[in-house]
Design an enzyme around this catalytic site. Structure first.
Site, PDB file in Angstrom:
ATOM      1  CB  SER A 160      52.068  42.530  16.357  1.00 37.90           C
ATOM      2  OG  SER A 160      52.257  42.008  17.656  1.00 37.90           O
ATOM      3  CD  GLU A 201      58.037  34.616  14.466  1.00 35.47           C
ATOM      4  OE1 GLU A 201      56.870  34.825  14.270  1.00 35.47           O
ATOM      5  OE2 GLU A 201      58.382  33.945  15.152  1.00 35.47           O
ATOM      6  CG  ASN A 233      52.998  29.555  16.676  1.00 34.66           C
ATOM      7  OD1 ASN A 233      52.768  28.587  17.415  1.00 34.66           O
ATOM      8  ND2 ASN A 233      53.968  30.307  17.275  1.00 34.66           N
ATOM      9  CD1 TRP A 234      46.702  28.573  15.159  1.00 33.88           C
ATOM     10  CD2 TRP A 234      45.703  26.744  15.738  1.00 33.88           C
ATOM     11  NE1 TRP A 234      46.045  28.207  14.253  1.00 33.88           N
ATOM     12  CE2 TRP A 234      45.060  27.058  14.353  1.00 33.88           C
ATOM     13  CE3 TRP A 234      45.267  25.561  16.513  1.00 33.88           C
ATOM     14  CZ2 TRP A 234      44.283  26.392  13.845  1.00 33.88           C
ATOM     15  CZ3 TRP A 234      44.370  24.806  15.596  1.00 33.88           C
ATOM     16  CH2 TRP A 234      43.943  24.907  14.529  1.00 33.88           C
ATOM     17  CE  LYS A 235      52.720  33.057  19.641  1.00 39.36           C
ATOM     18  NZ  LYS A 235      53.378  34.278  20.123  1.00 39.36           N
ATOM     19  CD  GLU A 270      55.876  32.826  22.102  1.00 43.10           C
ATOM     20  OE1 GLU A 270      55.365  31.509  21.937  1.00 43.10           O
ATOM     21  OE2 GLU A 270      55.460  33.934  21.792  1.00 43.10           O
ATOM     22  N   GLY A 324      50.782  34.792  15.163  1.00 41.99           N
ATOM     23  CA  GLY A 324      50.309  34.263  16.370  1.00 41.99           C
ATOM     24  C   GLY A 324      48.818  34.630  16.648  1.00 41.99           C
ATOM     25  N   GLY A 325      48.790  35.814  17.546  1.00 41.81           N
ATOM     26  CA  GLY A 325      47.494  35.979  17.938  1.00 41.81           C
ATOM     27  C   GLY A 325      46.492  36.073  16.927  1.00 41.81           C
ATOM     28  CG  HIS A 335      58.339  30.702  18.212  1.00 46.18           C
ATOM     29  ND1 HIS A 335      58.082  31.391  19.517  1.00 46.18           N
ATOM     30  CD2 HIS A 335      57.312  31.280  17.464  1.00 46.18           C
ATOM     31  CE1 HIS A 335      57.101  32.262  19.202  1.00 46.18           C
ATOM     32  NE2 HIS A 335      56.836  32.203  17.935  1.00 46.18           N
ATOM     33  N   GLY A 364      53.442  39.159  20.079  1.00 53.28           N
ATOM     34  CA  GLY A 364      52.452  39.175  21.020  1.00 53.28           C
ATOM     35  C   GLY A 364      52.299  40.490  21.586  1.00 53.28           C
TER      36      GLY A 364
HETATM   37  C1  PEP Z   1      54.586  34.201  16.659  1.00 53.96           C
HETATM   38  O1  PEP Z   1      53.937  33.534  17.504  1.00 53.96           O
HETATM   39  O2  PEP Z   1      55.338  33.650  15.927  1.00 53.96           O
HETATM   40  C2  PEP Z   1      54.005  35.374  16.556  1.00 53.96           C
HETATM   41  C3  PEP Z   1      54.402  36.099  15.437  1.00 53.96           C
HETATM   42  O3  PEP Z   1      52.837  36.090  17.488  1.00 53.96           O
HETATM   43  P1  PEP Z   1      52.194  37.315  17.124  1.00 53.96           P
HETATM   44  O4  PEP Z   1      51.605  37.521  15.823  1.00 53.96           O
HETATM   45  O5  PEP Z   1      51.137  37.108  18.079  1.00 53.96           O
HETATM   46  O6  PEP Z   1      52.875  38.434  17.421  1.00 53.96           O
END
Ligand code: PEP
Length: 261
Positions: free
Chosen positions: A218, A172, A11-13, A102, A239-240, A100, A178
């Site tokens: 993460s 999640e 997920n590049w957000k 966010e 994500g990251g 998600h 993040g």
């Molecule tokens: C996400 O955005 O779904 C996520 C898990 O982000 P991160 O890996 O950065 O925690």
């Protein structure tokens, strides 16, 4: 990891620009190699770069699934700024995220909004990743299981058994997204097993055992193998670490290695 085919999605957000999105998708496709034969690999760029990333994936000839980060539940009409599932399918999108954290906690989507999206995505033959998970306050109040159960039951209201083949759940924990903090493999496994039990209550044990549950929060190359070794963790929503092709592919490789021989 179980006999379920692993699914790792990035997920590049709201990151990348057009050139770097194409570069990242191309690098993922180029280096995925044989991994794409045994692991479902998805990339989920911002809406505006979906077309460019779709072209990059098509040109690579590698089976990378293109995903969108959100959608609107109506097909078309006076909904300024929204994008429908049909529009996404039209440009080659195959996965759509719903709920998600966010979108739930920053944008303010409710469980009912998420449910409308899940039903629209599955009704149009796309794959849906339904994201669920507790906040730190809910965790500290001992509400983790109740929150996950509520988000699952409400998110899946009205979803028929026949559509479950296209459903993935992403557990999640919000406090891990993040932040660099990760659920321990044991805590994540416990949450995944409880989610699977809720799915079994809703749809029966056979259906529940075939639904993939990704872990997100993460996940990175250093912790992926331990998480993915758990019997109810079937992949990751990243994500990251998905913004660097080599880190993302190291997680894909960990998912491949975690599969039973
Ligand atoms: C996400 O955005 O779904 C996520 C898990 O982000 P991160 O890996 O950065 O925690």
């Amino acid at each position: 990891m179980s006999a379920r085919r692993p699914f790792v999605a990035g997920n590049w957000k709201m990151n990348t620009d057009k050139a770097s999105a194409v570069e990242l998708a191309t690098a993922v496709a180029r280096s995925a190699g044989d991994a794409a034969d045994s692991v479902d690999i998805g990339v989920i760029p911002p809406f505006v770069y979906l077309g460019a990333v779709a072209n990059a994936i098509r040109e690579s000839g590698v089976n990378i699934l293109l995903g969108a980060q959100d959608c609107y539940h109506e097909s078309n009409g006076a909904f300024t700024g929204e994008v429908s599932v049909e529009m996404l399918a039209d440009i080659g999108v195959r996965i759509v995220l719903a709920g998600h954290s966010e979108r739930r906690h920053v944008i303010g989507e409710t469980d009912d909004d998420v449910n409308r999206k899940v039903r629209a995505i599955l009704a149009h033959d796309l794959q849906c990743i339904l994201c669920i998970g507790e906040t730190i306050e809910q965790r500290e109040a001992g509400e983790t299981d109740a929150v996950n159960e509520r988000q699952l039951r409400t998110g899946l209201e009205g979803v028929p058994l026949e559509q479950l083949g296209r459903l993935t759940i992403a557990y999640e924990p919000v406090w891990a997204i993040g932040t660099g903090k990760t659920a321990t493999p044991g805590d994540a496994q416990d949450a995944h097993a409880k989610c699977r039990a809720v799915l079994a209550d809703l749809y029966g044990i056979d259906a529940a055992s075939s639904i993939r549950i990704q872990y997100g929060g993460s996940m990175k190359p250093a912790n992926a193998s331990e998480l993915l070794a758990q019997p109810d963790i079937d992949g990751g929503l990243i994500g990251g670490a998905s913004l660097k092709a080599d880190a993302f592919l190291a997680i894909v490789e960990a998912a491949r290695s975690a599969q039973p021989a």
